[in-house]
Enzyme design. Structure first.
Site, PDB file in Angstrom:
ATOM      1  N   LYS A   1      -0.556   4.799   4.741  1.00 12.71           N
ATOM      2  CA  LYS A   1      -1.626   4.019   5.375  1.00 12.71           C
ATOM      3  C   LYS A   1      -0.870   3.590   6.732  1.00 12.71           C
ATOM      4  O   LYS A   1       0.224   3.581   6.753  1.00 12.71           O
ATOM      5  CB  LYS A   1      -1.314   2.715   4.405  1.00 12.71           C
ATOM      6  CG  LYS A   1      -2.652   1.620   4.991  1.00 12.71           C
ATOM      7  CD  LYS A   1      -2.908   0.556   4.180  1.00 12.71           C
ATOM      8  CE  LYS A   1      -3.757  -0.457   4.885  1.00 12.71           C
ATOM      9  NZ  LYS A   1      -4.816   0.084   5.301  1.00 12.71           N
TER      10      LYS A   1
ATOM     11  N   HIS B   1       1.018  -1.246  -0.145  1.00 16.72           N
ATOM     12  CA  HIS B   1       0.040   0.211   0.070  1.00 16.72           C
ATOM     13  C   HIS B   1       0.978   1.141   0.047  1.00 16.72           C
ATOM     14  O   HIS B   1       2.123   1.120   0.282  1.00 16.72           O
ATOM     15  CB  HIS B   1      -0.991   0.207   1.155  1.00 16.72           C
ATOM     16  CG  HIS B   1      -2.083  -0.802   1.259  1.00 16.72           C
ATOM     17  ND1 HIS B   1      -1.985  -2.185   1.510  1.00 16.72           N
ATOM     18  CD2 HIS B   1      -3.403  -0.550   0.645  1.00 16.72           C
ATOM     19  CE1 HIS B   1      -3.157  -2.550   1.219  1.00 16.72           C
ATOM     20  NE2 HIS B   1      -3.932  -1.943   0.944  1.00 16.72           N
TER      21      HIS B   1
HETATM   22  N1  LIG Z   1     -12.765  -0.998   2.932  1.00 19.92           N
HETATM   23  C1  LIG Z   1     -12.204  -0.515   1.786  1.00 19.92           C
HETATM   24  O1  LIG Z   1     -12.431  -1.130   0.856  1.00 19.92           O
HETATM   25  C2  LIG Z   1     -11.189   0.447   2.154  1.00 19.92           C
HETATM   26  C3  LIG Z   1     -10.803   0.781   3.531  1.00 19.92           C
HETATM   27  N2  LIG Z   1      -9.848   1.887   3.721  1.00 19.92           N
HETATM   28  C4  LIG Z   1      -9.639   2.404   5.081  1.00 19.92           C
HETATM   29  O2  LIG Z   1     -10.522   3.518   5.193  1.00 19.92           O
HETATM   30  C5  LIG Z   1      -9.853   4.147   6.296  1.00 19.92           C
HETATM   31  C6  LIG Z   1      -9.464   5.596   5.795  1.00 19.92           C
HETATM   32  O3  LIG Z   1      -8.570   5.668   4.602  1.00 19.92           O
HETATM   33  P1  LIG Z   1      -8.089   6.965   3.856  1.00 19.92           P
HETATM   34  O4  LIG Z   1      -9.273   7.678   3.506  1.00 19.92           O
HETATM   35  O5  LIG Z   1      -7.119   6.256   2.955  1.00 19.92           O
HETATM   36  O6  LIG Z   1      -7.360   7.648   5.130  1.00 19.92           O
HETATM   37  P2  LIG Z   1      -6.951   9.366   5.058  1.00 19.92           P
HETATM   38  O7  LIG Z   1      -6.111   9.314   6.004  1.00 19.92           O
HETATM   39  O8  LIG Z   1      -7.153   9.754   3.852  1.00 19.92           O
HETATM   40  O9  LIG Z   1      -8.500   9.858   5.685  1.00 19.92           O
HETATM   41  C7  LIG Z   1      -8.917   9.535   7.043  1.00 19.92           C
HETATM   42  C8  LIG Z   1      -9.927  10.330   7.305  1.00 19.92           C
HETATM   43  O10 LIG Z   1     -10.515   9.988   8.778  1.00 19.92           O
HETATM   44  C9  LIG Z   1     -10.541  11.027   9.495  1.00 19.92           C
HETATM   45  N3  LIG Z   1      -9.756  10.641  10.738  1.00 19.92           N
HETATM   46  C10 LIG Z   1      -8.896   9.954  11.039  1.00 19.92           C
HETATM   47  N4  LIG Z   1      -8.538   9.833  12.413  1.00 19.92           N
HETATM   48  C11 LIG Z   1      -9.549  10.292  12.907  1.00 19.92           C
HETATM   49  C12 LIG Z   1     -10.162  10.643  14.375  1.00 19.92           C
HETATM   50  N5  LIG Z   1      -9.506   9.958  15.376  1.00 19.92           N
HETATM   51  N6  LIG Z   1     -11.522  11.400  14.496  1.00 19.92           N
HETATM   52  C13 LIG Z   1     -12.041  11.761  13.464  1.00 19.92           C
HETATM   53  N7  LIG Z   1     -11.624  11.778  12.294  1.00 19.92           N
HETATM   54  C14 LIG Z   1     -10.455  10.994  11.897  1.00 19.92           C
HETATM   55  C15 LIG Z   1      -9.355  12.198   8.827  1.00 19.92           C
HETATM   56  O11 LIG Z   1      -9.829  13.314   9.191  1.00 19.92           O
HETATM   57  P3  LIG Z   1      -8.638  14.515   9.075  1.00 19.92           P
HETATM   58  O12 LIG Z   1      -8.774  14.942   7.593  1.00 19.92           O
HETATM   59  O13 LIG Z   1      -9.081  15.524  10.247  1.00 19.92           O
HETATM   60  O14 LIG Z   1      -7.348  14.008   9.474  1.00 19.92           O
HETATM   61  C16 LIG Z   1      -9.796  11.780   7.183  1.00 19.92           C
HETATM   62  O15 LIG Z   1     -10.750  12.470   6.908  1.00 19.92           O
HETATM   63  C17 LIG Z   1      -8.488   3.464   6.628  1.00 19.92           C
HETATM   64  O16 LIG Z   1      -8.950   2.671   7.945  1.00 19.92           O
HETATM   65  C18 LIG Z   1      -8.288   2.452   5.370  1.00 19.92           C
HETATM   66  O17 LIG Z   1      -7.583   1.405   5.678  1.00 19.92           O
HETATM   67  C19 LIG Z   1      -9.307   2.618   2.546  1.00 19.92           C
HETATM   68  C20 LIG Z   1      -9.655   2.122   1.229  1.00 19.92           C
HETATM   69  C21 LIG Z   1     -10.611   1.059   0.901  1.00 19.92           C
HETATM   70  O1  LIG Z   2      -5.766   2.142   3.373  1.00 20.88           O
HETATM   71  C1  LIG Z   2      -6.021   1.820   2.176  1.00 20.88           C
HETATM   72  O2  LIG Z   2      -5.689   2.656   1.288  1.00 20.88           O
HETATM   73  C2  LIG Z   2      -6.552   0.450   2.112  1.00 20.88           C
HETATM   74  N1  LIG Z   2      -7.086   0.031   3.012  1.00 20.88           N
HETATM   75  C3  LIG Z   2      -7.945  -1.272   2.849  1.00 20.88           C
HETATM   76  C4  LIG Z   2      -7.389  -2.456   3.724  1.00 20.88           C
HETATM   77  O3  LIG Z   2      -6.614  -2.007   4.933  1.00 20.88           O
HETATM   78  O4  LIG Z   2      -7.547  -3.656   3.453  1.00 20.88           O
HETATM   79  C5  LIG Z   2      -8.533  -1.857   1.673  1.00 20.88           C
HETATM   80  C6  LIG Z   2      -7.384  -1.308   0.236  1.00 20.88           C
HETATM   81  O5  LIG Z   2      -6.536  -2.360   0.469  1.00 20.88           O
HETATM   82  C7  LIG Z   2      -6.733   0.073   0.857  1.00 20.88           C
END
Ligand SMILES: NC(=O)C1=CN([C@@H]2O[C@H](COP(=O)(O)OP(=O)(O)OC[C@H]3O[C@@H](n4cnc5c(N)ncnc54)[C@H](OP(=O)(O)O)[C@@H]3O)[C@@H](O)[C@H]2O)C=CC1
Ligand SMILES: O=C(O)C1=N[C@H](C(=O)O)C[C@H](O)C1
Length: 261
Positions: free
Chosen positions: A154, A150
């Site tokens: 991440k 990744h």
């Molecule tokens: N299930 C799936 O298909 C996928 C899952 N994911 C998961 O999604 C999650 C987010 O990924 P991603 O968008 O890349 O991450 P980013 O770091 O880009 O975004 C995280 C978001 O969550 C907010 N955030 C983080 N911590 C807190 C907190 N303690 N309280 C409130 N808001 C918070 C951040 O706010 P701020 O801007 O204020 O920091 C930001 O808006 C991860 O757990 C990732 O693994 C990602 C891709 C696909």
């Molecule tokens: O954080 C990411 O970017 C992603 N998170 C998910 C995971 O933890 O499996 C899904 C995807 O791989 C992208």
């Protein structure tokens, strides 16, 4: 999916996935983003104004969206699930990295509202997981090693998807009971080990690869996400599906199974 109108709330609206979800909703046409919040202040995303996350409860009660879609962090996802319970709003969460106690809290929320949690919303990953379960059953005794790659921002490792795949393999291969994270030292591989390797580099969206190796042959099963739109599309499919469910604990497989019927 059905194409029926659905209104959603988006948490983590300023994050990589939150932005992608809002853009995918705009592209889809039938999904209205009624609420968008972020912990820190951000400019509008795809024309949608983003409120402060501490106003979430108030906004859910005022706008009454059909579903909340969450991609944030484990602690905030649990807090947002509690807000969903208070407001009676179903929740889709793609957040990963939960500890067991946090998962218990999410499951408790699902007694009151529908909660759908998926470590990966790509349809290809669902297919990969089916293929891995089949290979694990067909190749008893073969060594298994998982590698995930990744982007360098991440936080959680191994990825949520990797943990789901490990659970899948272990459910089929009862003889594999020790996850070895990375390898170092001076000893051969032990039977019962399943190797886990997490790489963080550049802007890689997400890759998962499982190697099954016997003494005279090996196979590798791999999924590569091309962009985050694939996750956002799956999450919106899940939101559309969840809008009409009763309280309970659901996965992305339930959405895909419904689509096959
Ligand atoms: N299930 C799936 O298909 C996928 C899952 N994911 C998961 O999604 C999650 C987010 O990924 P991603 O968008 O890349 O991450 P980013 O770091 O880009 O975004 C995280 C978001 O969550 C907010 N955030 C983080 N911590 C807190 C907190 N303690 N309280 C409130 N808001 C918070 C951040 O706010 P701020 O801007 O204020 O920091 C930001 O808006 C991860 O757990 C990732 O693994 C990602 C891709 C696909
Ligand atoms: O954080 C990411 O970017 C992603 N998170 C998910 C995971 O933890 O499996 C899904 C995807 O791989 C992208």
């Amino acid at each position: 999916m059905s194409g029926d109108p659905v209104s959603i709330a988006v948490t983590g609206a300023g994050g990589r996935m939150g932005r992608e979800v809002i853009q995918a909703a705009a592209d889809r046409g039938n999904v209205d983003v009624a609420v968008a919040v972020n912990r820190t202040a951000v400019e509008p995303v795809a024309g949608v104004a983003v409120d402060a996350a501490d106003r979430l409860g108030e906004l859910l009660r005022a706008e009454d969206p059909d579903v909340l879609v969450d991609f944030t962090g484990p602690g905030s996802a649990v807090a947002y699930a509690e807000a969903c319970v208070d407001a009676g709003v179903p929740m889709v969460t793609g957040t990963t990295g939960f500890e067991e106690g946090q998962l218990d809290s999410l499951r408790a929320a699902s007694d009151s509202v529908p909660v759908l949690k998926a470590s990966n919303f790509a349809r290809g990953v669902a297919a990969l997981r089916r293929a891995i379960r089949e290979a694990a059953a067909a190749l008893p005794g073969y060594d298994v090693e998982l590698t995930e790659t990744h982007h360098n921002a991440k936080r959680d490792a191994p990825s949520g998807t990797a943990k789901s795949i490990l659970d899948d393999v272990e459910s089929v291969r009862g003889d594999l009971d020790e996850r070895v994270h990375g390898r170092e030292g001076d000893a051969p591989r032990e039977a019962g080990e399943i190797g886990v390797h997490a790489r963080r580099a550049g802007d890689v969206t997400g890759e998962h690869e499982v190697l099954f190796a016997g003494n005279r042959e090996a196979i590798e099963l791999t999924h590569r996400a091309g962009d985050r739109g694939v996750f956002a599309e799956g999450a919106l499919d899940a939101a559309e599906w969840l809008a009409n469910r009763g309280p309970g604990w659901y996965g992305f497989g339930d959405v895909l199974d419904a689509g096959r019927q």
